[in-house]
Design a protein around this motif. Structure first.
Motif, PDB file in Angstrom:
ATOM      1  N   SER A 342       0.392  -1.361   0.015  1.00 21.86           N
ATOM      2  CA  SER A 342       0.040   0.351   0.279  1.00 21.86           C
ATOM      3  C   SER A 342       0.663   1.475  -0.009  1.00 21.86           C
ATOM      4  CB  SER A 342      -1.558   0.240   1.305  1.00 21.86           C
ATOM      5  OG  SER A 342      -1.575   1.096   1.050  1.00 21.86           O
ATOM      6  N   ILE A 343       2.018   1.033   0.889  1.00 24.71           N
ATOM      7  CA  ILE A 343       2.454   2.056   0.267  1.00 24.71           C
ATOM      8  C   ILE A 343       3.705   2.324  -0.319  1.00 24.71           C
ATOM      9  CG2 ILE A 343       4.488   3.374   1.624  1.00 24.71           C
ATOM     10  CD1 ILE A 343       4.329   2.431   4.279  1.00 24.71           C
ATOM     11  N   SER A 344       3.907   1.325  -0.641  1.00 26.36           N
ATOM     12  CA  SER A 344       4.576   1.592  -2.062  1.00 26.36           C
ATOM     13  C   SER A 344       3.910   2.404  -3.357  1.00 26.36           C
ATOM     14  CB  SER A 344       4.698  -0.072  -3.080  1.00 26.36           C
ATOM     15  OG  SER A 344       5.953  -0.577  -1.490  1.00 26.36           O
ATOM     16  N   VAL A 345       2.325   1.671  -3.280  1.00 20.42           N
ATOM     17  CA  VAL A 345       1.791   2.497  -4.431  1.00 20.42           C
ATOM     18  C   VAL A 345       1.410   3.875  -3.993  1.00 20.42           C
ATOM     19  CG1 VAL A 345      -0.737   2.419  -4.826  1.00 20.42           C
ATOM     20  CG2 VAL A 345       0.134   0.119  -4.717  1.00 20.42           C
ATOM     21  N   LEU A 346       1.553   4.373  -2.707  1.00 18.00           N
ATOM     22  CA  LEU A 346       0.974   5.902  -2.811  1.00 18.00           C
ATOM     23  C   LEU A 346       2.525   6.227  -3.311  1.00 18.00           C
ATOM     24  CD1 LEU A 346       0.008   8.282  -1.058  1.00 18.00           C
ATOM     25  CD2 LEU A 346       1.832   7.755   0.554  1.00 18.00           C
ATOM     26  N   ILE A 347       3.922   5.896  -3.005  1.00 20.70           N
ATOM     27  CA  ILE A 347       5.257   6.320  -3.712  1.00 20.70           C
ATOM     28  C   ILE A 347       5.109   6.472  -5.301  1.00 20.70           C
ATOM     29  CG2 ILE A 347       7.616   5.867  -3.349  1.00 20.70           C
ATOM     30  CD1 ILE A 347       8.002   4.794  -0.835  1.00 20.70           C
ATOM     31  N   PHE A 348       4.903   5.412  -5.658  1.00 18.55           N
ATOM     32  CA  PHE A 348       4.543   5.341  -7.170  1.00 18.55           C
ATOM     33  C   PHE A 348       4.059   6.262  -7.489  1.00 18.55           C
ATOM     34  CE2 PHE A 348       2.576   4.080 -11.253  1.00 18.55           C
ATOM     35  CZ  PHE A 348       3.739   3.766 -11.481  1.00 18.55           C
ATOM     36  N   THR A 349       3.052   6.826  -6.854  1.00 14.57           N
ATOM     37  CA  THR A 349       1.985   7.401  -8.092  1.00 14.57           C
ATOM     38  C   THR A 349       1.977   8.537  -6.981  1.00 14.57           C
ATOM     39  OG1 THR A 349       0.069   6.225  -6.520  1.00 14.57           O
ATOM     40  CG2 THR A 349      -0.791   8.782  -7.565  1.00 14.57           C
ATOM     41  N   LEU A 350       3.350   9.392  -5.937  1.00 16.53           N
ATOM     42  CA  LEU A 350       3.051  10.246  -6.129  1.00 16.53           C
ATOM     43  C   LEU A 350       4.319  11.035  -6.479  1.00 16.53           C
ATOM     44  CD1 LEU A 350       3.989  10.371  -2.329  1.00 16.53           C
ATOM     45  CD2 LEU A 350       2.443  11.770  -3.649  1.00 16.53           C
ATOM     46  N   ILE A 351       5.172  10.163  -7.226  1.00 21.06           N
ATOM     47  CA  ILE A 351       6.535  10.121  -8.883  1.00 21.06           C
ATOM     48  C   ILE A 351       6.242   9.990  -9.733  1.00 21.06           C
ATOM     49  CG2 ILE A 351       8.690   8.592  -9.307  1.00 21.06           C
ATOM     50  CD1 ILE A 351       8.902   7.630  -6.424  1.00 21.06           C
ATOM     51  N   LEU A 352       5.317   9.464  -9.971  1.00 12.88           N
ATOM     52  CA  LEU A 352       4.059   9.334 -11.466  1.00 12.88           C
ATOM     53  C   LEU A 352       3.666  10.915 -12.026  1.00 12.88           C
ATOM     54  CD1 LEU A 352       3.708   8.025 -13.583  1.00 12.88           C
ATOM     55  CD2 LEU A 352       1.679   7.267 -12.782  1.00 12.88           C
ATOM     56  N   GLY A 353       3.217  10.813 -10.171  1.00 15.60           N
ATOM     57  CA  GLY A 353       2.201  12.069 -10.576  1.00 15.60           C
ATOM     58  C   GLY A 353       2.676  13.427  -9.955  1.00 15.60           C
ATOM     59  N   THR A 354       3.964  13.742 -10.425  1.00 13.56           N
ATOM     60  CA  THR A 354       5.340  14.408  -9.466  1.00 13.56           C
ATOM     61  C   THR A 354       5.517  14.703 -11.895  1.00 13.56           C
ATOM     62  OG1 THR A 354       5.489  14.362  -7.587  1.00 13.56           O
ATOM     63  CG2 THR A 354       7.111  16.031  -8.511  1.00 13.56           C
ATOM     64  N   ILE A 355       6.193  13.694 -11.956  1.00 14.65           N
ATOM     65  CA  ILE A 355       6.733  13.644 -12.996  1.00 14.65           C
ATOM     66  C   ILE A 355       5.517  14.364 -14.640  1.00 14.65           C
ATOM     67  CG2 ILE A 355       7.625  12.624 -15.221  1.00 14.65           C
ATOM     68  CD1 ILE A 355       9.054  10.829 -12.414  1.00 14.65           C
ATOM     69  N   GLU A 356       4.313  13.889 -14.273  1.00 13.19           N
ATOM     70  CA  GLU A 356       3.435  13.959 -15.543  1.00 13.19           C
ATOM     71  C   GLU A 356       3.080  15.251 -15.158  1.00 13.19           C
ATOM     72  OE1 GLU A 356       1.034  13.537 -18.231  1.00 13.19           O
ATOM     73  OE2 GLU A 356       2.639  12.750 -17.696  1.00 13.19           O
ATOM     74  N   ILE A 357       3.376  16.003 -13.662  1.00 14.57           N
ATOM     75  CA  ILE A 357       2.020  16.989 -13.742  1.00 14.57           C
ATOM     76  C   ILE A 357       3.417  18.352 -14.106  1.00 14.57           C
ATOM     77  CG2 ILE A 357       1.728  19.128 -12.565  1.00 14.57           C
ATOM     78  CD1 ILE A 357       0.642  17.045 -10.941  1.00 14.57           C
ATOM     79  N   LYS A 358       4.943  18.348 -14.263  1.00  8.95           N
ATOM     80  CA  LYS A 358       5.934  18.922 -14.467  1.00  8.95           C
ATOM     81  C   LYS A 358       6.174  18.555 -15.996  1.00  8.95           C
ATOM     82  CE  LYS A 358       6.319  21.114 -10.642  1.00  8.95           C
ATOM     83  NZ  LYS A 358       5.723  23.082 -11.038  1.00  8.95           N
ATOM     84  N   THR A 359       5.759  17.487 -16.278  1.00  8.19           N
ATOM     85  CA  THR A 359       6.828  17.329 -17.984  1.00  8.19           C
ATOM     86  C   THR A 359       5.566  16.532 -18.764  1.00  8.19           C
ATOM     87  OG1 THR A 359       6.975  14.437 -17.510  1.00  8.19           O
ATOM     88  CG2 THR A 359       8.782  16.310 -16.439  1.00  8.19           C
ATOM     89  N   GLY A 360       4.085  16.395 -18.688  1.00  9.17           N
ATOM     90  CA  GLY A 360       3.535  16.012 -19.158  1.00  9.17           C
ATOM     91  C   GLY A 360       4.027  15.051 -19.746  1.00  9.17           C
ATOM     92  N   PHE A 361       4.881  13.968 -19.897  1.00  4.77           N
ATOM     93  CA  PHE A 361       5.181  12.982 -20.760  1.00  4.77           C
ATOM     94  C   PHE A 361       4.438  11.296 -20.918  1.00  4.77           C
ATOM     95  CE2 PHE A 361       5.738  10.757 -16.858  1.00  4.77           C
ATOM     96  CZ  PHE A 361       5.279   9.475 -16.881  1.00  4.77           C
ATOM     97  N   ILE A 362       3.257  11.618 -20.309  1.00  6.67           N
ATOM     98  CA  ILE A 362       2.518  10.591 -21.328  1.00  6.67           C
ATOM     99  C   ILE A 362       1.392  11.219 -21.283  1.00  6.67           C
ATOM    100  CG2 ILE A 362       0.233   8.605 -20.158  1.00  6.67           C
ATOM    101  CD1 ILE A 362       2.220   8.343 -18.056  1.00  6.67           C
ATOM    102  N   PRO A 363       1.200  11.333 -22.700  1.00  8.07           N
ATOM    103  CA  PRO A 363       0.057  12.742 -23.425  1.00  8.07           C
ATOM    104  C   PRO A 363      -1.556  11.618 -22.900  1.00  8.07           C
ATOM    105  CG  PRO A 363       1.053  10.911 -24.987  1.00  8.07           C
ATOM    106  CD  PRO A 363       1.955  10.805 -23.211  1.00  8.07           C
ATOM    107  N   LEU A 364      -2.018  12.683 -22.261  1.00  9.00           N
ATOM    108  CA  LEU A 364      -3.141  12.419 -22.246  1.00  9.00           C
ATOM    109  C   LEU A 364      -4.277  13.778 -22.606  1.00  9.00           C
ATOM    110  CD1 LEU A 364      -2.618  12.635 -18.156  1.00  9.00           C
ATOM    111  CD2 LEU A 364      -2.672  10.986 -19.549  1.00  9.00           C
ATOM    112  N   ASN A 365      -3.914  14.051 -23.661  1.00  6.37           N
ATOM    113  CA  ASN A 365      -5.073  14.348 -24.412  1.00  6.37           C
ATOM    114  C   ASN A 365      -4.877  13.972 -26.647  1.00  6.37           C
ATOM    115  OD1 ASN A 365      -1.774  15.278 -25.079  1.00  6.37           O
ATOM    116  ND2 ASN A 365      -2.594  17.433 -26.244  1.00  6.37           N
ATOM    117  N   PHE A 366      -5.933  12.705 -25.741  1.00  5.75           N
ATOM    118  CA  PHE A 366      -6.198  11.681 -27.072  1.00  5.75           C
ATOM    119  C   PHE A 366      -7.154  12.276 -28.399  1.00  5.75           C
ATOM    120  CE2 PHE A 366      -5.497   9.578 -23.307  1.00  5.75           C
ATOM    121  CZ  PHE A 366      -4.138   9.405 -23.419  1.00  5.75           C
TER     122      PHE A 366
END
Length: 524
Positions: A342-366
Motif C-alpha cells: 500500500s505504501i509502495s502504491v502511494l510512493i509510485f503515485t507521488l513520483i508518477l504524478g509529480t513527473i507527469e504534471i511537470k513534464t507531461g511525458f504521458i500524452p493525456l489529450n487523445f
C-alpha cells in the motif's frame, strides 16, 4: 523481504513516519500550483462569511488562521493547515486503533492512513473542505469510542462538539450523528435515557448556527444546490456507479480498498478479531454514507472523495484484522506485506504524478480536437495544476501596452464564465495585478463569485473588461458574451510551455462597452 519492529519502538517508528510524511508533503505543497478546487476555496478566506454557496465556512477559516489572515498567500501558506492536520490525523488513527484493540492495531492504522491517496494528498497536501472534515471526524470518533467503552460525560460532550465542527466543515459530517444514532438504536438503547447524549447533540446543533443564518438570508440556495447534485430518482446509469467504484479504488489506494473489503467479508462471516462494541460502532459510522452515495451514483454523477471519510474509518477494523493475522512474536511486530504494498502504491503515485504534471511525458489529450490551437491540451487534467504562474508576467506586459495605447484603462476589470478558471485567474493574475475579477453567469456556474461580484462593486454598464480563456478549457467569447458587449476584440495569445513544448495557450480578448448585465439569482 519481511519488515519487523520491536513493540517498544512503535512510538519511535510512528515519529519517523510523521517526519518523513511532513517533509514530503511540505515539498509538494510548495512545489505545485493550486488545483481548481483549492484555489476556489481561497476566496472563502478572502471573503469570509457565515457560510458559502457550496460549502460551510470552516475551510476558509482554517486558511485564514494558518496564513495569519492572508498575510502569507503562497500555495504553501494556504495549504499549511492540511500539512498540520494530516499529521495530527495520523496520530489520531494510532490513538483510535490503540483504543479499539492495541498498539499494533494503532500503528497499522497510522500506516494505512498515510498510504491513502485521499489522506496523504487530497486532505494532507491540498486544501479542501475535507481537510478540517477528516480532523473533526477522527476527533469525534475517538471520543465516541471512548464514551461507549468507558462512559464519562466528558467524552460524549467533546464528541458532540467535534461532530458539530465536522458539519461546519462539510455537510456530510452529519453522518457522524446518523451513525451514532443507528448504533444506539440497534445496540445501546439505554443511552437514550441519558441527558448527556442530548446535551452533546444540542452542542452539535449550535455549531450549525452560522450555516442556518446564511441560508435563511439566501433562500436556502446552498441546500437547493446540493439537493440537485444528489437524489434517489432519475434515469438509471450503471456507468456512473462503475466510475464511482473505480474512483474510490484510486482515491483510497487500491491495496487499502481491497483490504477493507476483505475485512468487511471477515466481519460478516463472524470472525472475531475485535470487540463487538467498536466493530458495531465503526460499521454504523461508515456504511450508511457509503451505501447512500452508491445508491445516488446509480442515477447521478458523484465524486469519489465524498465517501472517502467513511473508508478512513474502516481502516480501523482493517488494522485490527491485520493485527489479528500478524501476531506479536517475542515482542516483535511484523509489518504485513499488504501494508508495504500500500505504501509502495502511494510512493509510485507521488513520483508518477509529480513527473507527469511537470513534464507531461504521458500524452493525456487523445482527441483530434485537442490538436487544434483553440482546444490544445483539452483532456489533459494535469494542466489544472500547471502553467498558471506563467500567465501573469506575460499578461502584465500585454495589458500595459493596451493601456498605454488608450485602448483599455487601468481600472478595467476581468471576467470569466465559471468558478474555474475564475478563481485560478483571480489568484494567479487579477489579484496580484490589482484587477477586479468578476463572474459573468448565474450562481450554478460561478458559485461564490455571485457574492464576490457585489463585494467588488459589481459589473457596470458601459465599462470595458478583459477576458482570458485557456485552450485546454476553451470558452468561445462570441458564443457566450456577444449579446452583452458592443465589441469583442481578440488581442494576443500566450503560449504556456512545458519541457520546451507548448502545453496550452491562453487567448486574450478585450470586451468593449458592456450593454447589459447577465441575469443572476439575485434578480429572481
Amino acid at each position: 523481504m519481511t519488515v519487523k519492529i520491536k513493540e517498544d519502538n512503535i512510538k519511535r517508528n510512528l515519529c519517523y513516519l510523521l517526519i518523513i510524511s511532513i517533509l514530503i508533503r511540505c515539498f509538494i505543497a510548495a512545489f505545485f500550483e493550486f488545483g481548481n478546487d483549492e484555489v476556489y476555496y481561497w476566496t472563502y478566506a478572502l471573503y469570509p462569511d457565515w457560510s458559502h454557496f457550496d460549502h460551510p465556512p470552516m475551510v476558509g477559516l482554517v486558511m485564514q488562521l494558518f496564513s495569519l489572515n492572508l498575510t502569507f498567500t503562497s500555495e504553501f501558506a494556504l495549504r499549511l493547515s492540511s500539512i498540520i492536520f494530516m499529521t495530527i490525523n495520523t496520530v489520531l488513527m494510532y490513538m483510535i486503533g490503540k483504543e479499539v484493540k492495541d498498539k499494533q492495531t494503532g500503528f497499522y492504522a497510522a500506516l494505512l492512513y498515510t498510504a491513502s491517496i485521499y489522506s496523504f494528498v487530497i486532505t494532507g497536501i491540498f486544501i479542501l473542505p475535507d481537510t478540517p472534515l477528516v480532523l473533526f471526524t477522527l476527533l469525534s470518533t475517538l471520543h465516541f469510542t471512548k464514551y461507549f467503552k468507558h462512559k464519562g460525560n466528558k467524552h460524549i460532550i467533546l464528541a458532540g462538539l467535534y461532530s458539530g465542527l465536522a458539519m461546519l466543515s462539510k455537510y456530510s459530517g452529519a453522518f457522524l450523528w446518523i451513525g451514532v444514532g443507528l448504533y444506539i438504536i440497534l445496540y445501546a438503547r439505554d443511552e437514550l435515557k441519558k441527558p448527556s447524549l442530548y446535551v452533546s447533540a444540542f452542542i452539535s446543533l449550535i455549531c450549525l448556527t452560522p450555516i442556518l443564518i446564511w441560508n435563511i438570508n439566501n433562500d436556502f440556495i446552498s441546500f437547493t444546490f446540493h439537493g440537485d447534485r444528489v437524489g434517489l430518482f432519475g434515469e438509471f446509469h450503471p456507468e456512473y456507479f462503475l466510475a464511482e467504484l473505480i474512483g474510490e479504488l484510486g482515491y483510497n489506494n487500491p491495496v487499502n480498498y481491497i483490504l477493507v473489503i476483505m475485512t468487511l467479508i471477515a466481519i460478516f462471516k463472524g470472525k472475531k478479531f475485535m470487540a463487538d462494541m467498536p466493530k458495531r460502532l465503526f460499521l454504523c459510522l461508515s456504511l450508511p454514507l457509503i451505501i447512500l452515495f452508491w445508491i445516488f451514483s446509480l442515477t447521478k454523477q458523484i465524486l469519489p472523495h465524498w465517501t472517502a471519510p467513511s473508508f478512513v474509518l474502516l481502516l480501523i477494523p482493517t488494522s485490527a484484522y491485520l493485527a489479528d493475522n500478524n501476531k506479536v512474536i517475542k515482542e516483535t511486530i511484523i509489518i504485513p506485506k499488504s501494508i508495504i504494498a500500500s505504501i509502495s502504491v502511494l510512493i509510485f503515485t507521488l513520483i508518477l504524478g509529480t513527473i507527469e504534471i511537470k513534464t507531461g511525458f504521458i500524452p493525456l489529450n487523445f482527441s483530434e480536437r485537442s490538436k487544434t490551437i483553440q482546444r490544445y491540451g483539452e483532456g489533459d487534467f494535469t494542466l489544472d495544476m500547471y502553467g498558471w504562474r506563467k500567465i501573469k508576467p506575460e499578461f502584465q506586459v500585454i495589458r500595459q501596452k493596451h493601456i498605454d495605447n488608450g485602448e483599455m484603462k487601468e481600472s478595467d476589470g476581468m471576467v470569466a464564465l465559471k468558478w474555474y478558471p475564475l478563481a485560478n485567474l483571480d489568484y494567479y493574475v487579477a489579484h496580484p495585478l490589482g484587477i477586479d475579477m468578476y463572474g459573468f453567469a448565474n450562481p450554478i456556474d460561478i458559485h461564490k463569485y455571485s457574492w464576490i461580484n457585489k463585494e467588488r462593486g459589481d459589473l457596470k454598464i458601459g465599462e470595458d473588461y478583459w477576458f482570458l480563456t485557456e485552450s485546454f478549457d476553451y470558452y468561445e467569447p462570441n458564443r457566450y458574451l456577444k449579446p452583452y458587449f458592443k465589441e469583442i476584440i481578440p488581442t494576443d495569445t500566450i503560449t504556456i510551455e512545458r519541457c520546451g513544448e507548448p502545453a496550452k495557450y491562453v487567448f486574450i480578448y478585450m470586451l468593449k462597452d458592456l450593454k447589459k448585465l447577465p441575469k443572476t439569482w439575485f434578480d429572481e
